[in-house]
Design an enzyme around this catalytic site. Structure first.
Site, PDB file in Angstrom:
ATOM      1  N   HIS A  57      -1.129  -5.669   1.479  1.00  0.00           N
ATOM      2  CA  HIS A  57      -3.282  -6.634   1.866  1.00  0.00           C
ATOM      3  C   HIS A  57      -2.534  -8.079   0.531  1.00  0.00           C
ATOM      4  CE1 HIS A  57      -5.655  -3.643   3.281  1.00  0.00           C
ATOM      5  NE2 HIS A  57      -6.230  -4.243   3.578  1.00  0.00           N
TER       6      HIS A  57
ATOM      7  N   CYS B 247      -7.879  -2.041   8.824  1.00  0.00           N
ATOM      8  CA  CYS B 247      -6.409  -1.969   7.831  1.00  0.00           C
ATOM      9  C   CYS B 247      -6.053  -0.907   7.729  1.00  0.00           C
ATOM     10  CB  CYS B 247      -5.919  -2.527   6.973  1.00  0.00           C
ATOM     11  SG  CYS B 247      -6.393  -4.219   7.004  1.00  0.00           S
TER      12      CYS B 247
ATOM     13  N   GLU C  82       0.814  -0.702  -0.040  1.00  0.00           N
ATOM     14  CA  GLU C  82       0.281   0.063  -0.259  1.00  0.00           C
ATOM     15  C   GLU C  82       0.390   1.203  -0.336  1.00  0.00           C
ATOM     16  OE1 GLU C  82      -2.975   0.198  -0.662  1.00  0.00           O
ATOM     17  OE2 GLU C  82      -4.324  -2.108   0.259  1.00  0.00           O
TER      18      GLU C  82
END
Ligand code: PCA
Length: 220
Positions: free
Chosen positions: A186, A150, A87
């Site tokens: 992720h 998250c 990310e």
């Protein structure tokens, strides 16, 4: 600045408990595997966080305090993705389409009312995605960690790293590299969760090991 040669970096790897009625969360399985089997380039410590807007950020902060990591790699499940996705950005936004494991479902809420709109990863996400892809595992940089738990944990962890960097600027640093490198990756659903058959836990583990090696190599 690099670590003294006699000290392996400590990497804190976190995952999440199952959520949304699922029987397991591959991110927690990956933490278990990595902590049990270790990694040749570092000392791995692990923690599995609850899927809780209220509690996960504080528990992550406590794990950082307890383990003094050099690097924090947070893992979570993104069921609808078809790649391992480091990310790039965490948003200052909680907007849950499903309740968390405490039954909380914030909408349109800032995570930190006075915090910046976004915080950017401190990990080399393009290098990570390239290295994983070159090993034959689909991987790509993601531009948003979402607006669920998250993202909340990534945003909080980057805030801690920012505070450390600010504190360090006021102190004359010694030999050690005290920079805390923090980011989130992720992982897609495994076949057990109805995901793509290519994304077995073995393959995800291989990908995350490559990510860790890439991060460590970057700071040498
Ligand atoms: N995935 C969720 C929370 C826990 C997890 O593994 C998310 O992407 O926010």
């Amino acid at each position: 600045m690099s670590l003294p040669a006699d000290r392996l970096p400590t990497v804190l790897v976190t995952g999440f408990e199952p959520f949304n009625g699922a029987a397991l969360n591959p991110s927690a399985e990956l933490v278990r595997r990595l902590t049990e089997l270790g990694h040749p380039d570092c000392r791995i410590v692990g923690d599995v966080l609850p899927v809780s807007f209220a509690n996960a950020p504080g528990l992550l902060a406590a794990a950082i305090d307890a383990h003094h990591p050099d690097i924090v790699v947070m893992l979570g499940l993104a069921e609808n993705r078809h790649a391992i996705t480091p990310e790039r950005v965490a948003l200052n936004l909680a907007d849950a389409s499903i309740a968390d494991n405490d039954g909380a479902q914030p909408t349109d809420a800032p995570l930190e009312p006075h915090g910046p709109a976004a915080r950017f990863t401190l990990l080399p996400v393009k290098h990570i995605a390239d290295a994983i892809s070159q090993a034959g595992i689909p991987a790509e940089v993601s531009l948003s960690a979402g607006t669920y738990v998250c993202n909340a944990v990534m945003y909080a962890a980057l805030g801690i790293a920012e505070q450390r960097a600010a504190a360090r600027a006021e102190v004359v640093s010694g030999e050690d590299d005290v920079t805390l490198r923090v980011g989130f990756i992720h992982v897609p659903a495994t076949p057990q969760l109805g995901g793509d058959p290519r994304f077995t836990l073995d393959e995800l583990e291989r990908g995350i090991r490559i990510a860790i090696t890439t991060i460590i190599d970057q700071r040498r």
